[in-house]
Enzyme design. Structure first.
Site, PDB file in Angstrom:
ATOM      1  N   GLU A 144     -22.844  -5.717 -41.783  1.00  0.00           N
ATOM      2  CA  GLU A 144     -23.394  -6.930 -41.189  1.00  0.00           C
ATOM      3  C   GLU A 144     -24.572  -7.507 -41.972  1.00  0.00           C
ATOM      4  O   GLU A 144     -25.688  -7.635 -41.468  1.00  0.00           O
ATOM      5  CB  GLU A 144     -23.816  -6.671 -39.734  1.00  0.00           C
ATOM      6  CG  GLU A 144     -22.641  -6.393 -38.819  1.00  0.00           C
ATOM      7  CD  GLU A 144     -23.062  -6.162 -37.369  1.00  0.00           C
ATOM      8  OE1 GLU A 144     -22.165  -6.155 -36.503  1.00  0.00           O
ATOM      9  OE2 GLU A 144     -24.272  -5.981 -37.114  1.00  0.00           O
ATOM     10  N   GLU A 316     -15.117  -5.144 -35.541  1.00  0.00           N
ATOM     11  CA  GLU A 316     -15.695  -4.713 -34.269  1.00  0.00           C
ATOM     12  C   GLU A 316     -15.305  -5.728 -33.199  1.00  0.00           C
ATOM     13  O   GLU A 316     -15.706  -6.889 -33.264  1.00  0.00           O
ATOM     14  CB  GLU A 316     -17.221  -4.615 -34.360  1.00  0.00           C
ATOM     15  CG  GLU A 316     -17.712  -3.584 -35.367  1.00  0.00           C
ATOM     16  CD  GLU A 316     -19.234  -3.470 -35.400  1.00  0.00           C
ATOM     17  OE1 GLU A 316     -19.893  -3.968 -34.447  1.00  0.00           O
ATOM     18  OE2 GLU A 316     -19.767  -2.898 -36.368  1.00  0.00           O
TER      19      GLU A 316
END
Length: 648
Positions: A144, A316
């Site tokens: 991320e 995710e």
């Protein structure tokens, strides 16, 4: 294309005695992929040079024994505490001059050469040990990028890196930099590159050209950081390399990072993002409280399909309440199933749920998983198993149907209009997203394209809103669009150096229309249009001899241009977007829909996916009679009552 499911797992969090049971339950659920390792640096190397590989060896073997494939993450998003002792200046510094502290994650500055070297060292070790392991079937690099506002740093490392970057960009000519930035204004001329600071802590607004170059530099640092790990792994593995991007993170150029990777993935949290990252009315947020916004996930699915050049995953997927949004309600029953099918409809190869078991400790203990902390099934476990069974019944090779529409989305434009918004609520993302929503409400399949797109001939409708500059390839591509291109508002009105061009922009080929004035509009103020619509937030005033296709009630053009390329002179509200697109699609003799709020669709090569909808309640448009319908029905969903029909 074979679609599959996966999950994120942290074997270091759990007793080794339950690993095999966990792996067996994953396989029984129908999962294929397991991502591990991306936060495990302190367990892999508790002291510098002291490596503990045995537990990771056994974890990979245990998962493989159950028939699962491993995505192995490089652990560089969470450097261990000893790293800070070795490199005390590695921390990023915020715009107020405060170092970001240890005790969470992403606590590094992309520009710090010492930390880059440490990252290269651990990645090389991982690649040497697991690069040819047949059970490690993909690699995730870091985690991320940009999350928690961690791209922009004002550290000494960033300052030195920025000066070096500027020296290269302007070929060592400080005079060229002064001219490009317009430093004659406010007596800002520099005599040497070493005189230049980072654009924070200025008394008032810093020079926008200075800010823009600093944003380019910061983005390039992310690209370089990623490339270092890519280069090390390429020679050590044939498995695909990927990164998991986040929703509405615009601080770096995802296209540039993705150019070095094989697959783009992103982390999809529909309910968290609705609360945390979306401008919407309280009524809208209340209505979609337990489902997420109807378009936000789809926007990112289409964006990352473009970033990955056709290959993308959800790394995710939210399975239940999260822990990080202002409010964290539970999803409706069935949403973990619906969200997965929506992703597959947009071309995802895999959807991986986060996480396997809810953690009973540390920062994410309120973040749901497929299992509760006591290992009992959480609601999403059964939904994941249901998706796995349904995927087995779908034909392989059915990717996205070709898109009729394209949206050009540009990260530099996000930086530019953050730098000089001119209106407190102006955002390049928000403008692009409003255009995307309109295309979705019309029932169109959409590709999101980078600003250097060179061929638009396959698209019937192209929207190019809020583009800071228009590249030469894009100008040429717009001239060759296969239908109608709407350019603007606020597109092509600056040079790359953040100056107003003379002649004025946007200078579109064959279109005599020039923006001579722009105004931002506060909430509650709008510019009414002759078709009953209105512009909000922003309006460009146009001069020129181009055909006026739509005017404002004050006589100024709202849409100018008689050919395929037209200039849109303001930010339409939702109803006005629908009017404008309806006219364009009617002109092109394209069938289109006017979908009710909350109902959206995406076509694959074999199916039309319509969540949430009951199959018996759907009448497909005539031109889709030969396409199978995959309707995902969510019981008691407030967004689409059972018995409601849609047609064209």
């Amino acid at each position: 294309m074979k679609r599959s499911l996966g999950v994120c797992y942290y074997p270091e969090h759990w007793p080794e005695a339950i690993w095999a049971e966990d792996a067996a339950r994953m396989a029984e659920t129908g999962l294929t992929w397991v991502r591990i390792g991306e936060f495990a640096w302190s367990r892999l190397e508790p002291r510098r040079g002291e490596f503990h590989w045995d537990w990771l060896d056994r974890a990979i073997d245990t998962l493989a024994a159950a028939g699962l494939k491993v995505v192995l993450g490089t652990p560089t998003a969470t450097p261990p505490r000893w790293m800070l002792d070795r490199h005390p200046d590695m921390l990023a510094v915020d715009a107020e001059g405060r170092p970001r502290g240890f005790g969470s994650r992403r606590h590094y500055c992309f520009s710090h050469f010492g930390y880059r070297t440490e990252c290269a060292r651990i990645v090389e070790k991982l690649g040497n040990r697991y690069g040819r392991n047949p059970h490690v079937a993909a690699w995730q690099i870091d985690n991320e990028y940009g999350c928690h506002d961690t791209v922009l740093s004002y550290s000494e490392a960033a300052l030195h890196g920025f000066r070096k970057w500027l020296h290269a960009r302007y070929k060592g000519d400080i005079g060229a930099l002064n001219r490009a930035w317009g430093n004659v204004f406010w007596s800002m001329d520099y005599a040497d590159f070493d005189d230049i600071g980072l654009p924070n802590l200025t008394v008032t607004e810093p020079n926008p050209s200075h800010v823009m170059d600093s944003r380019r530099f910061a983005s390039d640092e992310v690209v370089v950081f990623n490339q270092i790990q890519v280069d090390l792994l390429r020679s050590r593995t044939d498995a695909p390399l990927l990164h998991n991007y986040m929703g509405r993170i615009t601080e770096f150029d995802h296209y540039a990072v993705g150019a070095d990777l094989d697959i783009a993935t992103w982390d999809s949290y529909p309910i968290g993002f609705l609360s945390d990252r979306l401008e919407a009315t309280p009524e809208h947020k209340a209505r979609f409280l337990r489902q997420g916004d109807p378009d936000f996930q789809a926007f990112h699915h289409d964006l990352y399909r473009g970033v990955g050049r056709g290959r993308w995953w959800v790394m995710e997927q939210q399975p239940g309440p999260v822990n990080w949004a202002p409010w964290n309600p539970a999803p409706l029953p069935g949403m973990a199933r619906l969200w997965a099918h929506e992703a597959f409809a947009h071309g995802a190869e895999a959807v991986c749920y986060f996480r396997w078991r809810q953690a009973p400790f540390a920062q994410e203990q309120n973040h749901a998983g497929l299992l509760r902390p006591d290992s009992a099934p959480a609601p999403a476990l059964g939904e994941a198993a249901e998706v796995a069974r349904e995927l087995a019944q779908l034909p392989e090779g059915a990717g996205c149907a070709p898109a009729e529409a394209a949206l050009v989305f540009d990260y530099e434009s996000a930086w530019a209009w953050d730098t000089q918004p001119q209106g407190a609520d102006f955002s390049a993302f928000r403008l692009a997203f409003s255009a995307y929503r309109a295309l979705r409400r019309a029932g169109l399949n959409i590709d999101i394209l980078p600003p250097d797109a060179s061929d638009l001939s396959a698209y019937k409708v192209v929207l190019a809103p809020g583009l800071f500059t228009l590249s030469d390839p894009l100008r040429a591509a717009l001239a060759g669009v296969g239908g109608v291109a709407l350019v603007g508002p606020r597109s092509g009105l600056r040079t790359p150096n953040f100056a107003i061009p003379v002649p004025l922009g946007p200078r579109l080929a064959g279109l005599d229309a020039t923006v001579v004035l722009s105004e931002s509009l506060p909430p509650g103020v709008s510019v009414p249009l002759a078709n009953g619509g209105r512009f909000v937030h922003w309006r460009d005033v146009i001069e020129g001899d181009a055909e006026v296709r739509l005017a404002a009630t004050d006589g100024h053009p709202a849409i100018a241009g008689g050919g395929s390329v037209r200039l849109l002179a303001g930010w339409p509200d939702d109803a006005t977007w629908d009017l404008i697109l309806g006219d364009v699609l009617a002109e092109l003799e394209m069938d289109h829909l006017n979908l009710p709020d909350g109902l959206r669709l995406r076509d694959t090569e074999t199916h039309r996916v319509l969540p949430p909808l009951l199959l018996a309640d759907c009448t497909p448009p005539t031109h889709y009679q030969n396409r199978l319908l995959l309707a995902i029905h969510i019981p008691q969903s407030p967004t689409f009552p059972v018995g409601t029909r849609y047609d064209h």
